[in-house]
Write a protein that holds these residues in place. Sequence first.
Motif, PDB file in Angstrom:
ATOM      1  N   GLY A 101       0.800  -1.221   0.000  1.00  0.00           N
ATOM      2  CA  GLY A 101       0.000   0.000   0.000  1.00  0.00           C
ATOM      3  C   GLY A 101       0.830   1.267   0.000  1.00  0.00           C
ATOM      4  N   HIS A 102       0.212   2.336  -0.534  1.00  0.00           N
ATOM      5  CA  HIS A 102       0.826   3.655  -0.568  1.00  0.00           C
ATOM      6  C   HIS A 102      -0.225   4.688  -0.176  1.00  0.00           C
ATOM      7  N   ALA A 103       0.221   5.880   0.134  1.00  0.00           N
ATOM      8  CA  ALA A 103      -0.693   6.972   0.478  1.00  0.00           C
ATOM      9  C   ALA A 103      -0.768   7.990  -0.656  1.00  0.00           C
ATOM     10  N   TYR A 104      -0.532   7.531  -1.905  1.00  0.00           N
ATOM     11  CA  TYR A 104      -0.508   8.462  -3.026  1.00  0.00           C
ATOM     12  C   TYR A 104      -1.841   9.192  -3.196  1.00  0.00           C
TER      13      TYR A 104
ATOM     14  N   ASP B  73      -4.103   9.892  -0.938  1.00  0.00           N
ATOM     15  CA  ASP B  73      -4.269  10.878   0.130  1.00  0.00           C
ATOM     16  C   ASP B  73      -3.465  12.132  -0.147  1.00  0.00           C
ATOM     17  N   ILE B  74      -2.228  11.948  -0.613  1.00  0.00           N
ATOM     18  CA  ILE B  74      -1.376  13.102  -0.910  1.00  0.00           C
ATOM     19  C   ILE B  74      -1.938  13.892  -2.086  1.00  0.00           C
ATOM     20  N   ALA B  75      -2.392  13.175  -3.130  1.00  0.00           N
ATOM     21  CA  ALA B  75      -2.932  13.852  -4.307  1.00  0.00           C
ATOM     22  C   ALA B  75      -4.178  14.656  -3.960  1.00  0.00           C
ATOM     23  N   ILE B  76      -5.079  14.057  -3.185  1.00  0.00           N
ATOM     24  CA  ILE B  76      -6.301  14.766  -2.805  1.00  0.00           C
ATOM     25  C   ILE B  76      -5.965  15.990  -1.963  1.00  0.00           C
ATOM     26  N   ALA B  77      -5.036  15.845  -1.014  1.00  0.00           N
ATOM     27  CA  ALA B  77      -4.646  16.975  -0.180  1.00  0.00           C
ATOM     28  C   ALA B  77      -4.045  18.099  -1.027  1.00  0.00           C
ATOM     29  N   ALA B  78      -3.227  17.726  -2.016  1.00  0.00           N
ATOM     30  CA  ALA B  78      -2.590  18.732  -2.868  1.00  0.00           C
ATOM     31  C   ALA B  78      -3.630  19.480  -3.700  1.00  0.00           C
ATOM     32  N   ILE B  79      -4.607  18.744  -4.270  1.00  0.00           N
ATOM     33  CA  ILE B  79      -5.609  19.414  -5.106  1.00  0.00           C
ATOM     34  C   ILE B  79      -6.565  20.229  -4.243  1.00  0.00           C
ATOM     35  N   ARG B  80      -6.867  19.773  -3.031  1.00  0.00           N
ATOM     36  CA  ARG B  80      -7.665  20.590  -2.114  1.00  0.00           C
ATOM     37  C   ARG B  80      -6.960  21.912  -1.825  1.00  0.00           C
TER      38      ARG B  80
ATOM     39  N   ALA C   8      -8.996   7.237  -9.828  1.00  0.00           N
ATOM     40  CA  ALA C   8     -10.436   7.192  -9.560  1.00  0.00           C
ATOM     41  C   ALA C   8     -10.801   7.832  -8.224  1.00  0.00           C
ATOM     42  N   HIS C   9     -10.028   7.564  -7.170  1.00  0.00           N
ATOM     43  CA  HIS C   9     -10.355   8.109  -5.854  1.00  0.00           C
ATOM     44  C   HIS C   9     -10.234   9.630  -5.846  1.00  0.00           C
TER      45      HIS C   9
END
Length: 216
Positions: A67-70, A72-79, A152-153
């Motif tokens: 698993g990775h947190a990619y 989570d990081i992507a969503i946080a960055a776009i937020r 997708a997420h």
Amino acid sequence: MLEQGPITAAAVADELGISPAAVRRHLDALLAEGQAYTREAPRRGQRGRGRPARLYLLTEQGRALFGHAYDDIAIAAIRFLDEHGGPDAVRRFAEARVGSIVDRHRGAVTSKKDPAERAEALALALTREGYAASTRRVGAGEQLCQHHCPVAHVAAEFPQLCEAETAVFAELLGTHVQRLATIARGDAACTTHLPVPPSGAAPLDIQIHENGGTPE
């Protein structure tokens, strides 16, 4: 291998309390699946007889199993981008992202004159980028199906990613397209409908219709 690698088969056997032969069968399977690789252990002291010991390490594919947190990081960055730059900044990011993906294959797609052949070329390009895409004839049109979506997420929260993708598809294919389903919305695949004009018909203007829009 994740916790102690690079590690020998003998060391794995000692750690697990099973025979080296049994360990090697499992390691061979990991090698065959591309989840591990080997390198020679460094020699210490005088060179002895026999083959040097092999060290086993995980590949990136093997590490991905943990698993990775990619997302989570992507969503946080776009937020953060949305908060400080607004929706237009998110849209421009989405357009730049999909543009960088398709530009590598633009020539292969646009060189096809037939709309159905363009759709097939686009599906092949998307498959090479990890989207597992295919086409199928449905009625008087083609459907482009993406059976996997690496983002997708993220797209579930930021539909601008899907909207930018749809716009690029329309531009590449030279006609309006209609997005019928997306993995981000919980569908089994991302499905885009491409109307194919009858043989000899004039080319369609490029128009983009989302969620069942009607051609002008």
